[in-house]
Design an enzyme around this catalytic site. Structure first.
Site, mmCIF file in Angstrom:
data_model
loop_
_atom_site.group_PDB
_atom_site.id
_atom_site.type_symbol
_atom_site.label_atom_id
_atom_site.label_comp_id
_atom_site.label_asym_id
_atom_site.label_seq_id
_atom_site.Cartn_x
_atom_site.Cartn_y
_atom_site.Cartn_z
ATOM 1 N N ASP A 188 39.217 39.845 36.645
ATOM 2 C CA ASP A 188 39.386 40.494 37.947
ATOM 3 C C ASP A 188 40.572 39.956 38.738
ATOM 4 O OD1 ASP A 188 37.036 42.332 38.107
ATOM 5 O OD2 ASP A 188 35.923 40.472 37.858
ATOM 6 N N ASP A 237 41.306 39.655 47.166
ATOM 7 C CA ASP A 237 40.038 38.947 47.372
ATOM 8 C C ASP A 237 40.194 37.433 47.473
ATOM 9 O OD1 ASP A 237 38.388 41.221 47.445
ATOM 10 O OD2 ASP A 237 38.397 41.343 45.260
ATOM 11 N N ARG A 279 29.074 40.035 48.557
ATOM 12 C CA ARG A 279 30.042 39.005 48.170
ATOM 13 C C ARG A 279 30.422 38.061 49.316
ATOM 14 N NH1 ARG A 279 33.045 40.593 43.580
ATOM 15 N NH2 ARG A 279 31.604 41.528 42.080
ATOM 16 N N HIS A 283 32.832 46.011 48.665
ATOM 17 C CA HIS A 283 33.458 45.319 49.792
ATOM 18 C C HIS A 283 33.579 46.274 50.977
ATOM 19 C CE1 HIS A 283 35.586 42.750 46.557
ATOM 20 N NE2 HIS A 283 34.758 41.946 47.191
ATOM 21 N N CYS A 302 43.116 46.426 47.202
ATOM 22 C CA CYS A 302 42.711 45.248 46.413
ATOM 23 C C CYS A 302 43.875 44.617 45.663
ATOM 24 C CB CYS A 302 41.678 45.613 45.342
ATOM 25 S SG CYS A 302 40.320 46.631 45.836
#
Length: 259
Positions: A63, A69, A134, A164, A249
């Protein structure tokens, strides 16, 4: 302070297909196509005046391409995240090194706090933090501790239907929050909310000058934004959408560095 236009990016791991999926069914991912799509995304940033800076790759982390993130930026301060998914925690070190080299001041989320940057939406000095799978309450508290002394107003909002907060909502240049209603827990949290007709249409990166980087998979949303006077800049990120990724992202935008 001078406005900066730097985007931190990280090339996808060959193991992208092994990444985490939480709210959608797993689909086959073409790693070679994903790399080409990532390169086109970076090219779009550069074409519109952004300096793309690559963090060192983390090929062992499927990821890792979702570099947003790894941190939250406010002014010139980077709060390095502590991902709620333990397998993602090795992603942060190289990203921290990259923004340190760019001159950011660095803080870190400490245990037991968890925070992923995709849970944070900044609109002016208001910082919305998604409290969900998360990012936990202690993570929200540490965002407040890091940024409220700098002038931020931190607002925690519930996230239960998507990975998210920014999987559900982002914002237009005038501060209007946009989202796909079935995936937004409570649109009333936001002073101005505009529903969009497609899930990928909820995600835009503000390139400047009214230009909106967005997924090519949301043509009706693009038409809506064009009607509002904005200029959509579509990119195909289909392989990343299979991994719950979106245009936000894939980069960390550094707009307020002291340069």
């Amino acid at each position: 302070m001078t406005t900066s236009r730097i985007a931190l990016v990280r090339r996808p791991s060959p193991r992208l297909a092994d990444g985490l999926v939480t709210h959608i069914d797993r689909k086959p991912v073409d790693a070679a196509l994903a790399l080409r799509q990532w390169e086109a995304y970076v090219t779009a940033l550069r074409t519109h005046g952004w300096e793309a800076v690559e963090a060192d790759p983390v090929d062992a982390c499927p990821d890792g391409v979702f570099v947003e993130d790894t941190m939250v930026l406010y002014r010139n301060v980077a709060l390095i995240s502590r991902p709620g998914a333990e397998s993602r925690r090795p992603e942060t070190a190289a990203a921290e090194a990259a923004v340190t080299a760019l001159g950011c001041s660095v803080n870190r989320v400490r245990e037991p706090g968890t925070l992923e940057g995709g849970d944070v939406l900044k609109i002016g000095d208001t910082v919305y933090v998604g409290r969900g799978g998360r990012t936990n309450g202690e993570g929200v508290r540490q965002v407040r501790a890091a940024f409220e002394p700098l002038g931020a107003r931190v607002v925690a909002v519930p996230v239960s239907k998507v990975l998210h907060l920014k999987s559900a909502v982002t914002a237009l240049p005038d501060g209007t929050v946009i989202g796909y209603p079935p995936l937004v827990d409570d649109p009333a949290v936001f002073p101005r909310f505009l529903p969009v007709p497609e899930e990928p249409g909820a995600h835009v990166v503000l390139l400047g000058g009214g230009r909106l980087l967005m997924a090519a998979s949301a043509p009706r949303s693009a038409a809506l934004f064009a009607d509002l006077g904005y200029e959509p800049v579509p990119v195909d990120i289909g392989e990343f959408e299979k991994m719950e990724g979106c245009v936000t992202c894939l980069s960390v935008r550094l707009r307020e560095l002291y340069v």
